[in-house]
Design a protein around this motif. Structure first.
Motif, PDB file in Angstrom:
ATOM      1  N   MET A  88     -37.424 -12.055 -60.175  1.00 20.90           N
ATOM      2  CA  MET A  88     -38.159 -11.053 -59.711  1.00 20.90           C
ATOM      3  C   MET A  88     -39.916 -11.143 -60.491  1.00 20.90           C
ATOM      4  SD  MET A  88     -37.051  -8.377 -56.639  1.00 20.90           S
ATOM      5  CE  MET A  88     -36.245  -8.257 -57.586  1.00 20.90           C
ATOM      6  N   GLU A  89     -39.127 -11.439 -61.749  1.00 21.74           N
ATOM      7  CA  GLU A  89     -40.393 -10.800 -63.260  1.00 21.74           C
ATOM      8  C   GLU A  89     -40.523 -12.296 -63.571  1.00 21.74           C
ATOM      9  OE1 GLU A  89     -40.557  -7.858 -63.932  1.00 21.74           O
ATOM     10  OE2 GLU A  89     -39.204  -6.936 -62.431  1.00 21.74           O
ATOM     11  N   ASN A  90     -39.971 -13.258 -62.971  1.00 21.50           N
ATOM     12  CA  ASN A  90     -40.699 -14.255 -63.542  1.00 21.50           C
ATOM     13  C   ASN A  90     -42.821 -14.771 -63.048  1.00 21.50           C
ATOM     14  OD1 ASN A  90     -41.741 -17.149 -63.837  1.00 21.50           O
ATOM     15  ND2 ASN A  90     -39.911 -18.290 -62.462  1.00 21.50           N
ATOM     16  N   PRO A  91     -43.373 -14.501 -63.978  1.00 21.78           N
ATOM     17  CA  PRO A  91     -44.893 -14.598 -63.785  1.00 21.78           C
ATOM     18  C   PRO A  91     -45.379 -16.387 -63.020  1.00 21.78           C
ATOM     19  CG  PRO A  91     -44.143 -14.927 -66.293  1.00 21.78           C
ATOM     20  CD  PRO A  91     -42.754 -14.580 -65.420  1.00 21.78           C
ATOM     21  N   ARG A  92     -44.506 -16.807 -62.721  1.00 21.18           N
ATOM     22  CA  ARG A  92     -44.706 -17.964 -62.378  1.00 21.18           C
ATOM     23  C   ARG A  92     -44.412 -18.273 -60.594  1.00 21.18           C
ATOM     24  NH1 ARG A  92     -43.421 -22.908 -66.427  1.00 21.18           N
ATOM     25  NH2 ARG A  92     -42.979 -21.581 -67.829  1.00 21.18           N
ATOM     26  N   LEU A  93     -43.785 -17.062 -60.304  1.00 18.93           N
ATOM     27  CA  LEU A  93     -43.464 -16.959 -58.575  1.00 18.93           C
ATOM     28  C   LEU A  93     -44.837 -17.552 -57.919  1.00 18.93           C
ATOM     29  CD1 LEU A  93     -41.400 -13.904 -58.248  1.00 18.93           C
ATOM     30  CD2 LEU A  93     -40.512 -16.656 -57.605  1.00 18.93           C
ATOM     31  N   ARG A  94     -44.922 -17.890 -57.090  1.00 18.54           N
ATOM     32  CA  ARG A  94     -45.191 -18.269 -56.310  1.00 18.54           C
ATOM     33  C   ARG A  94     -45.259 -17.781 -55.356  1.00 18.54           C
ATOM     34  NH1 ARG A  94     -44.908 -24.003 -54.430  1.00 18.54           N
ATOM     35  NH2 ARG A  94     -42.822 -23.506 -54.870  1.00 18.54           N
ATOM     36  N   ALA A  95     -45.974 -17.330 -53.828  1.00 19.76           N
ATOM     37  CA  ALA A  95     -46.268 -16.250 -52.958  1.00 19.76           C
ATOM     38  C   ALA A  95     -45.370 -16.519 -52.171  1.00 19.76           C
ATOM     39  CB  ALA A  95     -47.575 -16.434 -52.363  1.00 19.76           C
ATOM     40  N   TYR A  96     -44.903 -15.650 -51.500  1.00 19.95           N
ATOM     41  CA  TYR A  96     -43.442 -16.513 -50.670  1.00 19.95           C
ATOM     42  C   TYR A  96     -42.548 -17.004 -51.157  1.00 19.95           C
ATOM     43  CZ  TYR A  96     -46.753 -14.079 -47.466  1.00 19.95           C
ATOM     44  OH  TYR A  96     -47.611 -13.511 -47.014  1.00 19.95           O
ATOM     45  N   ALA A  97     -42.002 -16.966 -52.167  1.00 21.87           N
ATOM     46  CA  ALA A  97     -40.866 -17.622 -53.514  1.00 21.87           C
ATOM     47  C   ALA A  97     -39.361 -17.759 -52.487  1.00 21.87           C
ATOM     48  CB  ALA A  97     -40.689 -17.694 -54.631  1.00 21.87           C
ATOM     49  N   THR A 117     -41.941  -7.238 -41.584  1.00 23.24           N
ATOM     50  CA  THR A 117     -41.802  -6.182 -42.206  1.00 23.24           C
ATOM     51  C   THR A 117     -42.239  -7.648 -43.700  1.00 23.24           C
ATOM     52  OG1 THR A 117     -39.934  -5.963 -41.846  1.00 23.24           O
ATOM     53  CG2 THR A 117     -39.821  -6.647 -43.973  1.00 23.24           C
ATOM     54  N   SER A 118     -42.187  -6.777 -44.614  1.00 23.43           N
ATOM     55  CA  SER A 118     -42.517  -7.859 -45.778  1.00 23.43           C
ATOM     56  C   SER A 118     -42.768  -6.764 -47.323  1.00 23.43           C
ATOM     57  CB  SER A 118     -44.615  -7.663 -45.745  1.00 23.43           C
ATOM     58  OG  SER A 118     -44.837  -6.907 -45.944  1.00 23.43           O
ATOM     59  N   ILE A 119     -42.246  -8.022 -48.044  1.00 29.97           N
ATOM     60  CA  ILE A 119     -41.456  -7.923 -49.311  1.00 29.97           C
ATOM     61  C   ILE A 119     -42.778  -7.826 -50.422  1.00 29.97           C
ATOM     62  CG2 ILE A 119     -39.882  -8.155 -51.226  1.00 29.97           C
ATOM     63  CD1 ILE A 119     -37.730  -8.368 -48.886  1.00 29.97           C
ATOM     64  N   SER A 120     -43.622  -7.147 -51.236  1.00 27.91           N
ATOM     65  CA  SER A 120     -44.167  -7.127 -52.951  1.00 27.91           C
ATOM     66  C   SER A 120     -44.492  -7.309 -53.922  1.00 27.91           C
ATOM     67  CB  SER A 120     -46.187  -6.889 -52.058  1.00 27.91           C
ATOM     68  OG  SER A 120     -45.816  -8.024 -50.881  1.00 27.91           O
ATOM     69  N   ARG A 121     -45.001  -7.731 -55.057  1.00 29.89           N
ATOM     70  CA  ARG A 121     -44.068  -7.212 -55.969  1.00 29.89           C
ATOM     71  C   ARG A 121     -45.403  -6.711 -56.721  1.00 29.89           C
ATOM     72  NH1 ARG A 121     -43.539 -11.985 -60.650  1.00 29.89           N
ATOM     73  NH2 ARG A 121     -46.174 -12.663 -59.932  1.00 29.89           N
ATOM     74  N   LEU A 122     -45.012  -5.372 -57.496  1.00 27.40           N
ATOM     75  CA  LEU A 122     -46.402  -5.022 -57.955  1.00 27.40           C
ATOM     76  C   LEU A 122     -46.697  -5.427 -59.186  1.00 27.40           C
ATOM     77  CD1 LEU A 122     -45.847  -1.251 -56.627  1.00 27.40           C
ATOM     78  CD2 LEU A 122     -47.599  -3.036 -55.721  1.00 27.40           C
ATOM     79  N   PRO A 123     -47.110  -4.910 -60.416  1.00 30.03           N
ATOM     80  CA  PRO A 123     -48.330  -4.480 -59.911  1.00 30.03           C
ATOM     81  C   PRO A 123     -49.576  -5.388 -59.028  1.00 30.03           C
ATOM     82  CG  PRO A 123     -48.157  -4.509 -62.098  1.00 30.03           C
ATOM     83  CD  PRO A 123     -47.591  -5.076 -61.601  1.00 30.03           C
ATOM     84  N   ASP A 124     -48.922  -7.222 -59.640  1.00 29.73           N
ATOM     85  CA  ASP A 124     -49.473  -7.666 -58.472  1.00 29.73           C
ATOM     86  C   ASP A 124     -50.281  -8.035 -57.766  1.00 29.73           C
ATOM     87  OD1 ASP A 124     -47.386  -9.158 -58.093  1.00 29.73           O
ATOM     88  OD2 ASP A 124     -47.585 -10.775 -60.159  1.00 29.73           O
TER      89      ASP A 124
END
Length: 119
Positions: A103-112, A6-13
């Motif tokens: 989730m909308e934070n543009p400075r989130l890191r991968a796998y936050a 299972t994985s969860i990713s943010r779109l569109p980045d």
């Protein structure tokens, strides 16, 4: 008949937010399918189908897009599609209720939100 990963990713980045912890054998067996998921996520747009199932070798890759988040699972072919989408719908509801503001934070890191994988 099971969900393999299972994985969860943010779109569109395409930023990966959380993923299941797979054992070493599963990582090896599923590496190609995880690469396919990354390609799928890169190609999704706001007008893309919000849910789909893609047959790939001995597995299915299912995805669900809600609130600019893409939930993906790799399943055995024998797992009913309805079960996979029910699982992802539950996952989406729980994830959104816990992390909607962040989730909308543009400075989130991968796998936050890696801690979500332990729930």
């Amino acid at each position: 008949m099971s969900i393999r990963s299972t994985s969860i990713s943010r779109l569109p980045d395409g930023l990966p937010l959380a993923a299941s912890v797979d054992d070493a054998q599963a990582e090896t067996d599923l590496a190609e399918y995880k690469r396919q998921i990354k390609l799928i996520i890169r190609k999704l747009t706001p007008t893309s189908e919000p849910r789909a199932s893609i047959e790939s070798g001995p597995y299915y890759i299912h995805y669900l897009v809600e609130n600019n988040i893409c939930y993906t699972v790799i399943t055995d072919r024998s797992l009913p599609r309805k079960v996979a989408f029910g699982y992802m719908q539950d996952l989406a509801s729980e994830f959104y209720s816990q992390f909607a503001q962040e989730m909308e934070n543009p400075r989130l890191r991968a796998y936050a939100f890696v801690q979500f994988g332990t729930i």
